[in-house]
Design a protein around this motif. Sequence first.
Motif, PDB file in Angstrom:
ATOM      1  N   GLU A  32       0.565  -1.386  -0.255  1.00  0.00           N
ATOM      2  CA  GLU A  32       0.108  -0.173  -0.128  1.00  0.00           C
ATOM      3  C   GLU A  32       0.772   0.812  -0.054  1.00  0.00           C
ATOM      4  O   GLU A  32       2.125   1.158   1.099  1.00  0.00           O
ATOM      5  CB  GLU A  32      -0.901   0.010   1.183  1.00  0.00           C
ATOM      6  CG  GLU A  32      -1.768   1.703   1.296  1.00  0.00           C
ATOM      7  CD  GLU A  32      -2.791   1.308   2.233  1.00  0.00           C
ATOM      8  OE1 GLU A  32      -3.151   2.524   3.249  1.00  0.00           O
ATOM      9  OE2 GLU A  32      -3.445  -0.112   2.685  1.00  0.00           O
ATOM     10  N   THR A  45      -3.734   3.994  -2.458  1.00  0.00           N
ATOM     11  CA  THR A  45      -3.049   2.797  -4.044  1.00  0.00           C
ATOM     12  C   THR A  45      -2.250   1.843  -2.918  1.00  0.00           C
ATOM     13  O   THR A  45      -1.992   1.445  -2.501  1.00  0.00           O
ATOM     14  CB  THR A  45      -1.992   3.315  -4.839  1.00  0.00           C
ATOM     15  OG1 THR A  45      -2.632   4.280  -4.582  1.00  0.00           O
ATOM     16  CG2 THR A  45      -2.246   2.662  -5.866  1.00  0.00           C
ATOM     17  N   PHE A  61      -5.101  -0.552 -14.500  1.00  0.00           N
ATOM     18  CA  PHE A  61      -5.311  -0.243 -13.153  1.00  0.00           C
ATOM     19  C   PHE A  61      -6.061   0.526 -13.169  1.00  0.00           C
ATOM     20  O   PHE A  61      -6.542   0.409 -13.983  1.00  0.00           O
ATOM     21  CB  PHE A  61      -3.802   1.161 -13.203  1.00  0.00           C
ATOM     22  CG  PHE A  61      -4.062   2.204 -12.696  1.00  0.00           C
ATOM     23  CD1 PHE A  61      -4.009   2.181 -11.194  1.00  0.00           C
ATOM     24  CD2 PHE A  61      -3.783   3.762 -13.294  1.00  0.00           C
ATOM     25  CE1 PHE A  61      -4.337   3.664 -10.296  1.00  0.00           C
ATOM     26  CE2 PHE A  61      -3.318   4.502 -12.212  1.00  0.00           C
ATOM     27  CZ  PHE A  61      -3.805   4.511 -10.575  1.00  0.00           C
ATOM     28  N   ARG A  63      -9.130   2.466 -11.466  1.00  0.00           N
ATOM     29  CA  ARG A  63      -9.144   3.776 -10.559  1.00  0.00           C
ATOM     30  C   ARG A  63     -11.002   3.546  -9.556  1.00  0.00           C
ATOM     31  O   ARG A  63     -11.409   3.926 -10.233  1.00  0.00           O
ATOM     32  CB  ARG A  63      -9.212   4.838 -10.739  1.00  0.00           C
ATOM     33  CG  ARG A  63      -7.709   5.287 -11.107  1.00  0.00           C
ATOM     34  CD  ARG A  63      -7.278   6.224 -11.475  1.00  0.00           C
ATOM     35  NE  ARG A  63      -7.640   7.438 -10.861  1.00  0.00           N
ATOM     36  CZ  ARG A  63      -8.249   8.201 -10.408  1.00  0.00           C
ATOM     37  NH1 ARG A  63      -8.785   8.509 -10.890  1.00  0.00           N
ATOM     38  NH2 ARG A  63      -7.436   8.932  -9.174  1.00  0.00           N
ATOM     39  N   VAL A  68      -9.885   0.417  -1.208  1.00  0.00           N
ATOM     40  CA  VAL A  68      -9.384  -1.303  -2.208  1.00  0.00           C
ATOM     41  C   VAL A  68      -9.524  -2.078  -0.721  1.00  0.00           C
ATOM     42  O   VAL A  68      -9.476  -1.951  -0.497  1.00  0.00           O
ATOM     43  CB  VAL A  68      -8.013  -0.194  -2.387  1.00  0.00           C
ATOM     44  CG1 VAL A  68      -8.140   0.677  -3.205  1.00  0.00           C
ATOM     45  CG2 VAL A  68      -7.240   0.714  -1.058  1.00  0.00           C
ATOM     46  N   VAL A  91      -3.097  -2.575  -9.968  1.00  0.00           N
ATOM     47  CA  VAL A  91      -2.899  -1.596  -9.145  1.00  0.00           C
ATOM     48  C   VAL A  91      -4.336  -0.838  -8.685  1.00  0.00           C
ATOM     49  O   VAL A  91      -5.075  -0.969 -10.088  1.00  0.00           O
ATOM     50  CB  VAL A  91      -2.281  -0.317  -9.779  1.00  0.00           C
ATOM     51  CG1 VAL A  91      -2.316   0.381  -8.673  1.00  0.00           C
ATOM     52  CG2 VAL A  91      -0.499  -0.818  -9.543  1.00  0.00           C
ATOM     53  N   GLN A  93      -6.945   1.831  -6.893  1.00  0.00           N
ATOM     54  CA  GLN A  93      -6.573   2.838  -6.303  1.00  0.00           C
ATOM     55  C   GLN A  93      -7.482   3.733  -5.963  1.00  0.00           C
ATOM     56  O   GLN A  93      -8.928   3.703  -6.515  1.00  0.00           O
ATOM     57  CB  GLN A  93      -5.724   4.474  -7.359  1.00  0.00           C
ATOM     58  CG  GLN A  93      -6.050   5.629  -6.689  1.00  0.00           C
ATOM     59  CD  GLN A  93      -4.819   6.568  -7.672  1.00  0.00           C
ATOM     60  OE1 GLN A  93      -5.314   7.246  -8.774  1.00  0.00           O
ATOM     61  NE2 GLN A  93      -3.017   6.446  -7.602  1.00  0.00           N
ATOM     62  N   SER A 101      -7.479   8.186   0.165  1.00  0.00           N
ATOM     63  CA  SER A 101      -7.228   8.824  -0.113  1.00  0.00           C
ATOM     64  C   SER A 101      -7.625  10.431   0.396  1.00  0.00           C
ATOM     65  O   SER A 101      -8.227  10.714   0.740  1.00  0.00           O
ATOM     66  CB  SER A 101      -7.915   8.577  -1.743  1.00  0.00           C
ATOM     67  OG  SER A 101      -7.202   7.999  -2.209  1.00  0.00           O
ATOM     68  N   SER A 128      -0.582   9.245 -11.795  1.00  0.00           N
ATOM     69  CA  SER A 128      -0.407   8.116 -11.382  1.00  0.00           C
ATOM     70  C   SER A 128      -0.224   7.347 -11.872  1.00  0.00           C
ATOM     71  O   SER A 128       1.072   6.732 -11.371  1.00  0.00           O
ATOM     72  CB  SER A 128      -1.988   7.462 -10.655  1.00  0.00           C
ATOM     73  OG  SER A 128      -2.501   8.230  -9.603  1.00  0.00           O
TER      74      SER A 128
END
Length: 475
Positions: A32, A45, A61, A63, A68, A91, A93, A101, A128
């Motif tokens: 993380e 993330t 990735f 988002r 998460v 990944v 995020q 965040s 990112s």
Amino acid sequence: MRHRLSVVAALLVAANAPAQQPSPQPAFTFQEVMIPVRDGVHLQTVILTPTDKTGPLPILFRRTPYGVPDQPLPRVPPSWQALAQDGYIFVIQNLRGRFKSEGVFRLTSQVDLTDSTSTNETTDAYDSIDWLVKHVPNNGNVGMFGVSYDGLTTALALLHPHPALKAISEQAAPVDQWMNDDMHRYGALRESYAFEYSVLEQADKNKNTNFAFETYDTYAWYLALGPLSNIDARYLHGSIPFWTEVVTHPDYDAFWKKEAWISQLHASTVPNLNVAGFWDQEDPWGPWQIFRHAAEHEWHTPKGDSIGLIALGGHETAREFRETIEAPFFRYYLHGAGEKPAWLASTFQSGANRWRTYAAWPPPEAKATSLYLHADGTLSFDRPPPAPAPIGAAYREYAHVPRRRLAHLGGTGPALRGRAAGRPHVRERAARARPHDHGRGGCRLVRIDLRQRRRLRRQADRRLSGERAAEPLGP
């Protein structure tokens, strides 16, 4: 003697006990990090690197506003299995303002490409990816993917993609929340959806919040609510910014036009697997608009548009899509293996019960056909006769009557004029798709009258209280 026997017994049990098995290795290593973006905000993330693959791998990735993983995954999620066989660093995020965040989550898709100082989902994705390719060992290729809101954040990267972003798959991505995605249907507010979703994402930064209704029957709750203003007056008190915007802007004004990010997309900026659904009740507008806008100028590559991912007719269409469309797409563009997609559109036709691919969409041989709602409540391909005098006589007007049948499709013939048929309390008609229907889908109407509704509610209450299992509906 008693002591000696007990010792012998204990030794025998120990000798026959199975050897302790080592804990299985997690599918991914877990890391993380807080990725910095251009305005100094840090985004939570999680980086999941496969433990069974070696060498530089591409990054996939996603988002999301929904949270998460907070620990290593014990196994590969089913929806990743086809992808994981090729090897990716996954990944995930949290969007700015969600969970750990930093910043404020505005629940917005506004992007101002003319303001170099502004931050939004497009710039956060760019920054990112820039951090990831510099700090995570990889092969230099990044892909993005996601469904619904995660599809929106994926699609927004099209407006200003990072050079390392080599392929994306936005799935059921909204583009215009007033026109025909999520919150409205051509300006008609989807009250329950807009209200409950706004609460879900903005009531608490650290969790997804379901609104606490005072009654089990939410339909009755909305009927008793009264005017729309009562939601704020009685419950929210101005605490949910996006709901305030929805109520403040009932018309297609400057606010909603800025939210319609699709107006800034005029080309396919990266290879794009755009996924739509023929039966998507949340985002029936977005994927088709992305398709049209991205085609305004020359494509970087043929685009794959996989449509109608519904498990029908013995096909596991979701699994088939992941294995035969999604995985090969990312394999080619991120691993440089396999074949480049040779088609523009791939669809599952429920009536014909098969997948079809096309070099153009819509197919050149396709012909638009009108379907008409007649005054007697039936649907037909036949145009209704002119309305007799006086003008306006050919319409139906009635208040809510629980036992009245609604407009419906019935049968499988071209006219689709069948009547809903059924038993006294549950009326339904299933027009089952057959191979010879030439792609026509079926229609299923289910209407439950008030007595059956009360029975269903009693059964649900018993299930919730643990009293006993639900009974079958019966006749």
